[in-house]
Design a protein around this motif. Structure first.
Motif, short mmCIF file in Angstrom:
data_model
loop_
_atom_site.label_atom_id
_atom_site.label_comp_id
_atom_site.label_asym_id
_atom_site.label_seq_id
_atom_site.Cartn_x
_atom_site.Cartn_y
_atom_site.Cartn_z
N LEU A 89 0.80 -1.22 0.00
CA LEU A 89 0.00 0.00 0.00
C LEU A 89 0.84 1.28 0.00
O LEU A 89 0.34 2.34 -0.35
N GLY A 90 2.09 1.20 0.39
CA GLY A 90 2.92 2.39 0.53
C GLY A 90 3.08 3.17 -0.76
O GLY A 90 2.92 4.39 -0.79
N LEU A 91 3.41 2.48 -1.84
CA LEU A 91 3.60 3.18 -3.11
C LEU A 91 2.28 3.63 -3.72
O LEU A 91 2.24 4.64 -4.43
N ALA A 92 1.20 2.91 -3.42
CA ALA A 92 -0.13 3.36 -3.88
C ALA A 92 -0.48 4.68 -3.19
O ALA A 92 -0.95 5.62 -3.83
N PHE A 93 -0.23 4.76 -1.88
CA PHE A 93 -0.45 6.02 -1.17
C PHE A 93 0.44 7.12 -1.76
O PHE A 93 0.00 8.25 -1.97
N ALA A 94 1.71 6.78 -2.00
CA ALA A 94 2.65 7.77 -2.53
C ALA A 94 2.14 8.35 -3.84
O ALA A 94 2.18 9.56 -4.05
N ARG A 95 1.67 7.51 -4.73
CA ARG A 95 1.14 8.00 -6.01
C ARG A 95 -0.06 8.91 -5.79
O ARG A 95 -0.15 9.98 -6.39
N LEU A 96 -0.98 8.51 -4.93
CA LEU A 96 -2.16 9.34 -4.65
C LEU A 96 -1.75 10.70 -4.09
O LEU A 96 -2.27 11.74 -4.50
N VAL A 98 1.20 12.29 -4.32
CA VAL A 98 1.93 13.09 -5.30
C VAL A 98 0.97 13.61 -6.38
O VAL A 98 1.04 14.78 -6.77
N ASP A 99 0.07 12.76 -6.85
CA ASP A 99 -0.93 13.19 -7.83
C ASP A 99 -1.78 14.34 -7.29
O ASP A 99 -2.09 15.29 -8.00
N ALA A 100 -2.15 14.27 -6.01
CA ALA A 100 -2.97 15.31 -5.39
C ALA A 100 -2.25 16.65 -5.35
O ALA A 100 -2.89 17.71 -5.28
N HIS A 101 -0.93 16.61 -5.41
CA HIS A 101 -0.12 17.84 -5.43
C HIS A 101 0.18 18.29 -6.86
O HIS A 101 0.96 19.21 -7.07
N GLY A 102 -0.40 17.62 -7.85
CA GLY A 102 -0.15 17.97 -9.24
C GLY A 102 1.19 17.48 -9.74
O GLY A 102 1.69 17.93 -10.77
N VAL A 119 10.29 11.68 -7.72
CA VAL A 119 9.09 12.43 -7.35
C VAL A 119 9.28 13.85 -7.86
O VAL A 119 10.23 14.52 -7.47
N PHE A 120 8.39 14.27 -8.73
CA PHE A 120 8.41 15.66 -9.22
C PHE A 120 7.23 16.38 -8.59
O PHE A 120 6.09 15.94 -8.68
N LEU A 121 7.53 17.51 -7.93
CA LEU A 121 6.50 18.35 -7.32
C LEU A 121 6.59 19.73 -7.96
O LEU A 121 7.66 20.37 -7.90
N PRO A 122 5.50 20.21 -8.57
CA PRO A 122 5.55 21.49 -9.27
C PRO A 122 5.47 22.68 -8.32
O PRO A 122 4.96 22.57 -7.20
N TYR A 123 6.00 23.80 -8.81
CA TYR A 123 5.82 25.05 -8.08
C TYR A 123 4.35 25.43 -8.19
O TYR A 123 3.70 25.14 -9.20
N CYS A 124 3.83 26.08 -7.18
CA CYS A 124 2.43 26.51 -7.23
C CYS A 124 2.33 27.96 -7.61
O CYS A 124 3.17 28.74 -7.41
#
Length: 124
Positions: A89-96, A98-102, A119-124
């Motif tokens: 479940l750990g990587l499934a949570f990670a994807r959710l 990260v996706d929620a952060h765009g 993991v890519f996290l965009p600037y807001c």
């Protein structure tokens, strides 16, 4: 375990606890599957439009056919046993998270053996 983090990263707005859990999951998995004497590295760097986090290990790697499946609930690579068994479940949570952060999360082969989780996290 080694950490190489860029000194002056631009601010990104994230749920700190969720992203901390994502990074913790990636490090936990890397440490679990990397054999004694192996190496785990955490890096952060500026990337086009955001921040790129990498967890690099010298474990057994993730076969190409499982690189998407491991991000699904209960998705695991058959036949790989780490130092302890996970829930899948750990990587499934990670994807959710990260996706929620765009952002985006993915895994690729480490040329030195093992895996590189990105993991890519965009600037807001």
């Amino acid at each position: 375990l080694d950490c190489t983090c860029a000194k002056r990263l631009s601010k990104i707005y994230v749920d700190k606890e969720k992203i901390r859990r994502v990074i913790g999951t990636l490090l936990d998995n890397a440490l679990r599957f990397t054999p004694a004497g192996g190496r785990v590295d955490l890096t952060t760097q500026k990337s086009d439009g955001g921040i790129l986090i990498q967890v690099i290990d010298t474990g057994p790697g993730v076969p190409r056919e499982f690189r998407e499946r491991i991000f699904e609930r209960f998705g695991q690579v058959p036949g790989l046993d780490g130092k302890r068994r996970g829930t899948g479940l750990g990587l499934a949570f990670a994807r959710l998270a990260v996706d929620a952060h765009g952002g985006r999360i993915w895994v690729d082969e480490n040329p030195d053996g093992g895996s590189i989780f990105y993991v890519f996290l965009p600037y807001c």
